[in-house]
Motif scaffolding. Structure first.
Motif, mmCIF file in Angstrom:
data_model
loop_
_atom_site.group_PDB
_atom_site.id
_atom_site.type_symbol
_atom_site.label_atom_id
_atom_site.label_comp_id
_atom_site.label_asym_id
_atom_site.label_seq_id
_atom_site.Cartn_x
_atom_site.Cartn_y
_atom_site.Cartn_z
ATOM 1 N N THR A 54 0.969 -0.941 -0.044
ATOM 2 C CA THR A 54 0.218 0.005 0.074
ATOM 3 C C THR A 54 0.732 0.858 0.757
ATOM 4 O O THR A 54 2.008 0.934 0.694
ATOM 5 C CB THR A 54 -0.741 -0.042 1.203
ATOM 6 N N VAL A 55 0.472 2.002 0.005
ATOM 7 C CA VAL A 55 0.891 3.297 -0.654
ATOM 8 C C VAL A 55 -0.003 4.589 0.131
ATOM 9 O O VAL A 55 -1.012 4.922 0.192
ATOM 10 C CB VAL A 55 1.094 4.419 -2.033
ATOM 11 N N ARG A 99 -3.963 2.815 0.697
ATOM 12 C CA ARG A 99 -4.847 2.174 -0.587
ATOM 13 C C ARG A 99 -3.564 1.556 -1.168
ATOM 14 O O ARG A 99 -2.773 2.067 -1.577
ATOM 15 C CB ARG A 99 -5.751 3.200 -1.449
ATOM 16 N N HIS A 155 -1.772 -0.025 -4.427
ATOM 17 C CA HIS A 155 -1.895 1.126 -5.991
ATOM 18 C C HIS A 155 -2.348 0.317 -6.819
ATOM 19 O O HIS A 155 -2.334 -0.966 -6.782
ATOM 20 C CB HIS A 155 -0.134 0.398 -5.959
ATOM 21 N N GLY A 215 -3.230 0.834 -11.159
ATOM 22 C CA GLY A 215 -3.359 1.671 -12.734
ATOM 23 C C GLY A 215 -4.077 1.035 -13.335
ATOM 24 O O GLY A 215 -4.691 0.255 -13.388
ATOM 25 N N GLN A 252 -8.585 10.152 -7.301
ATOM 26 C CA GLN A 252 -8.204 9.111 -6.983
ATOM 27 C C GLN A 252 -9.796 8.517 -5.935
ATOM 28 O O GLN A 252 -10.447 7.674 -5.954
ATOM 29 C CB GLN A 252 -7.549 8.334 -6.248
#
Length: 78
Positions: free
Chosen positions: A16-17, A34, A36, A38, A61
């Motif tokens: 998570t970042v 959350r 990542h 893409g 987001q």
């Protein structure tokens, strides 16, 4: 002007970042984690989505998360 400091959660999950999401006041950020994610979408759709998010004062987001939740809620359950 010194940079703002944010507390980092001690219970971070791997993969998570950190995400800082603005609350209703710009001076009161809310910290969330959350994973990542893409993806690709049509450029015109992305532009329209970005304009709508700016108009509503939300992060892209957060708008995407709302859209996915709405889409999932309308799907028939299996």
């Amino acid at each position: 002007m010194s940079p703002k400091k944010f507390d980092v959660a001690q219970d971070d999950e791997p993969g998570t970042v950190p995400v800082v999401r603005s609350s209703t006041r710009k001076t009161d950020p809310v910290r969330r984690r959350r994973p990542h994610f893409g993806s690709y979408m049509d450029a015109d759709l992305q532009r329209e989505f970005k304009i709508a998010c700016i108009a509503d004062g939300i992060e892209m987001q957060d708008g995407l998360e709302q859209a996915v939740r709405l889409w999932l809620s309308k799907r028939p359950t299996t």
